[in-house]
Design a protein around this motif. Structure first.
Motif, short mmCIF file in Angstrom:
data_model
loop_
_atom_site.label_atom_id
_atom_site.label_comp_id
_atom_site.label_asym_id
_atom_site.label_seq_id
_atom_site.Cartn_x
_atom_site.Cartn_y
_atom_site.Cartn_z
N MET A 1 0.85 -1.19 0.00
CA MET A 1 0.00 0.00 0.00
C MET A 1 0.88 1.24 0.00
O MET A 1 1.61 1.49 0.95
N GLU A 2 0.81 1.99 -1.04
CA GLU A 2 1.57 3.23 -1.15
C GLU A 2 0.77 4.40 -0.57
O GLU A 2 -0.45 4.34 -0.45
N PHE A 3 1.48 5.46 -0.25
CA PHE A 3 0.85 6.70 0.21
C PHE A 3 1.43 7.82 -0.63
O PHE A 3 2.56 8.26 -0.41
N THR A 4 0.68 8.26 -1.63
CA THR A 4 1.21 9.20 -2.61
C THR A 4 0.16 10.25 -2.95
O THR A 4 -0.96 10.23 -2.44
N GLU A 5 0.53 11.12 -3.86
CA GLU A 5 -0.45 12.04 -4.44
C GLU A 5 -1.23 11.32 -5.54
O GLU A 5 -0.80 10.29 -6.07
N LEU A 6 -2.37 11.89 -5.88
CA LEU A 6 -3.23 11.28 -6.89
C LEU A 6 -2.51 11.13 -8.22
O LEU A 6 -2.74 10.18 -8.97
N ALA A 7 -1.59 12.05 -8.52
CA ALA A 7 -0.87 12.01 -9.80
C ALA A 7 -0.06 10.74 -9.97
O ALA A 7 0.26 10.35 -11.09
N ASP A 8 0.30 10.08 -8.86
CA ASP A 8 1.12 8.88 -8.93
C ASP A 8 0.30 7.59 -8.96
O ASP A 8 0.87 6.50 -9.00
N TYR A 9 -1.02 7.70 -8.90
CA TYR A 9 -1.87 6.50 -8.95
C TYR A 9 -2.24 6.21 -10.40
O TYR A 9 -2.61 7.12 -11.15
N PRO A 10 -2.14 4.95 -10.83
CA PRO A 10 -2.45 4.62 -12.23
C PRO A 10 -3.95 4.61 -12.50
O PRO A 10 -4.59 3.57 -12.58
N LEU A 11 -4.53 5.79 -12.64
CA LEU A 11 -5.96 5.91 -12.88
C LEU A 11 -6.30 5.39 -14.27
O LEU A 11 -5.69 5.79 -15.26
N PRO A 12 -7.29 4.53 -14.37
CA PRO A 12 -7.66 4.02 -15.69
C PRO A 12 -8.65 4.96 -16.39
O PRO A 12 -9.36 5.73 -15.72
N PRO A 13 -8.71 4.95 -17.69
CA PRO A 13 -9.80 5.66 -18.37
C PRO A 13 -11.12 4.92 -18.12
O PRO A 13 -11.11 3.75 -17.73
N GLY A 14 -12.22 5.60 -18.33
CA GLY A 14 -13.51 4.95 -18.13
C GLY A 14 -14.59 5.96 -17.82
O GLY A 14 -14.38 7.17 -17.88
N THR A 15 -15.75 5.44 -17.48
CA THR A 15 -16.89 6.30 -17.15
C THR A 15 -16.76 6.77 -15.71
O THR A 15 -16.74 5.98 -14.77
#
Length: 510
Positions: A1-15
């Motif tokens: 479990m990492e603790f980072t900023e949102l920019a470092d999370y691999p957000l997927p495309p989608g609805t």
């Protein structure tokens, strides 16, 4: 479990769908609740009020100060059931149904009852790239977590074909790092129960609002003779508020976002060996961490003392074990560094110091500041948290769970979070956003890993196993990202909350 900023999370495309709390009546019409805010909540609120007044010519919103989490649910998103799950969770945690506001010079709380807050879903539409999802969510979370406005929290989902990603953020006044660690499992469990047609039945939990009342009753009459005040006075007699050792002078004239570093320092086996090494010196895990940090500080800077502020959890009763809230106190730590001291030597010094100052966490730092002339702002904080026994911890990898924090723009602050998870020991650091500071921080982190490995495996005849962490570049200012979390509380709350006999027992973050 990492603790980072949102920019470092691999957000997927989608609805993308926004899920926003809404009340039957506006907060100003809720019943007045006579229970006081906790000290840290009130201090946070007053700071936000002051910051808004200073920045009003630039923005009507406060600088973001949120924590949160993101995780994946391996199932189709059933919107009605997901909304019901969030409703159930909001009913469970009273802190999500209360609003504390400054009315003149008075702090006033108003609280809605269970069932009076319900989730509304608003579909944004399909966003075709990770960047577009990030941009939308970053703006959404920043504007939806203002501590001076209710609600100060926000949910969002990103739908995939057979799964969906959850993003949640709340102002720091509503939750701490340990609360963040609880969230994924609770929401997963509630959602699956409702999906199967059963009634969710998580164990009962206490309310953070009640904690604030008890805290005021216990320490509201403290004066300058309180032992915690003496501890802080002695600390400041020896020097000013601690800064990260030998940090380059900040670049003036620009408001630059801070940078971050996240990396695994030790594997699960390596963390266990570090714990064993600490025990050989009759010390706990936190003492071993601080000893390694002190050793690196001495080697890097020639300093004869390591000074830092260390958070400690204040979940002093089992009823707070699964509560959302900001259950944090802080203590000052000073570790003298003798020229020939080994990490084992420093661990003994650190353990003695931790045991000496630990009781000071019971008196909120904002109360200390009322009683003596101490700096309100703490620029160097090192937090440790043990979350191996948090419900759901073994599934965090498969759920792609990560703790999140908002962006910061300080040119001086360095915050270090060390988290022991089932996977090992994770390091997260946020620091001033310039190349010189970044090089210095990376060098410190690389040497810290080396000291930990050397101490952990000092009795082995074999070399340490290959570390699965992302390598730390001790020279380049590149912002690497790998896993995380936060605080100085060897936290074993779910197994032994209230047992303070070991250094590895504390919780989340400042």
């Amino acid at each position: 479990m990492e603790f980072t900023e949102l920019a470092d999370y691999p957000l997927p495309p989608g609805t993308v769908t926004e899920w926003t709390p809404a009340a039957v009546n506006p907060p100003e019409l809720w019943p007045v609740d006579q229970r006081p805010a906790s000290y840290i909540h009130e201090a946070h609120l007053k700071h936000a009020e002051q910051a808004k007044r200073l920045e009003r010519h630039q923005s009507d919103r406060c600088t973001p100060s949120w924590l949160g989490t993101s995780f994946r649910i391996h199932d189709r998103l059933e919107r009605r059931i997901w909304a019901a799950a969030l409703d159930h969770w909001i009913d469970r945690h009273e802190v999500l149904r209360t609003h504390v506001a400054m009315e003149g010079e008075t702090v006033v709380r108003r609280t809605a009852g269970p069932g009076d807050v319900r989730i509304l879903g608003t579909e944004v539409g399909h966003l075709a790239s990770s960047m577009s999802v990030f941009t939308h969510l970053q703006q959404l979370l920043d504007r939806s977590t203002d501590p001076l406005v209710w609600p100060a929290y926000q949910f969002a989902t990103i739908e995939g074909p057979n799964h969906f990603t959850v993003v949640f953020a709340a102002d720091h006044a509503l939750l701490d790092g340990y609360s963040v660690a609880l969230t994924a499992h609770e929401l997963q469990t509630i959602y699956r129960s409702l999906s199967e047609g059963s009634t969710p039945s998580p164990p009962e939990t206490g309310s953070y609002i009640d904690f604030g009342t008890k805290e005021r009753d216990l320490v509201g009459h403290a004066d300058c003779s309180h032992p915690a005040v003496q501890t802080w006075r002695e600390f400041y007699t020896q020097g000013e508020a601690p800064y990260f050792p030998a940090l380059p002078e900040p670049v003036t004239g620009r408001r630059v976002p801070q940078q971050s570093l996240s990396a695994w320092l030790l594997s699960a086996r390596g963390a266990e060996r570090l714990a064993e090494a600490g025990k050989r010196s009759n010390q706990g895990f936190l003492a071993a961490i601080l000893a390694c940090a002190a050793k690196v500080t001495g080697d890097l800077t020639g300093a004869d003392e390591f000074r830092v502020v260390v958070p400690q959890h204040t979940r002093s009763e089992l009823r707070w074990a699964a509560s959302l809230g900001w259950f944090i106190g802080v203590v000052p730590v000073r570790i003298p560094i003798a020229p020939s001291a080994t990490v084992s030597d420093l661990a003994k010094v650190a353990g003695t110091e931790i045991r000496r100052v630990r009781p000071a966490a019971a008196l909120p730092y904002s109360k200390v500041c009322e009683l003596i002339d101490s700096p309100q702002h703490l620029p160097f904080v090192l937090s440790y948290m043990d979350v191996r026994h948090v419900p759901g911890a073994e599934q965090w990898t498969s759920w792609q769970t990560r703790g999140l924090r908002s962006r910061d723009h300080s040119g001086t602050d360095v915050y270090i979070w060390l988290t022991r998870t089932p996977e090992g020991l994770n390091l997260a650091i946020r620091h001033p956003g310039n190349a010189r500071s970044s090089r210095h921080i990376h060098q410190f982190a690389g040497l810290l890993r080396r000291e930990m490995e050397d101490f952990a495996f000092s009795t082995d005849t074999f070399a340490p196993p290959t570390n699965t962490a992302v390598p730390i570049n001790t020279a380049a200012p590149t912002n690497t990202a790998a896993p995380i979390e936060e605080n100085s509380h060897g936290n074993d709350t779910h197994r032994s909350l209230g047992t303070e006999g070991r250094d590895a027992h504390r919780v989340q973050a400042y």
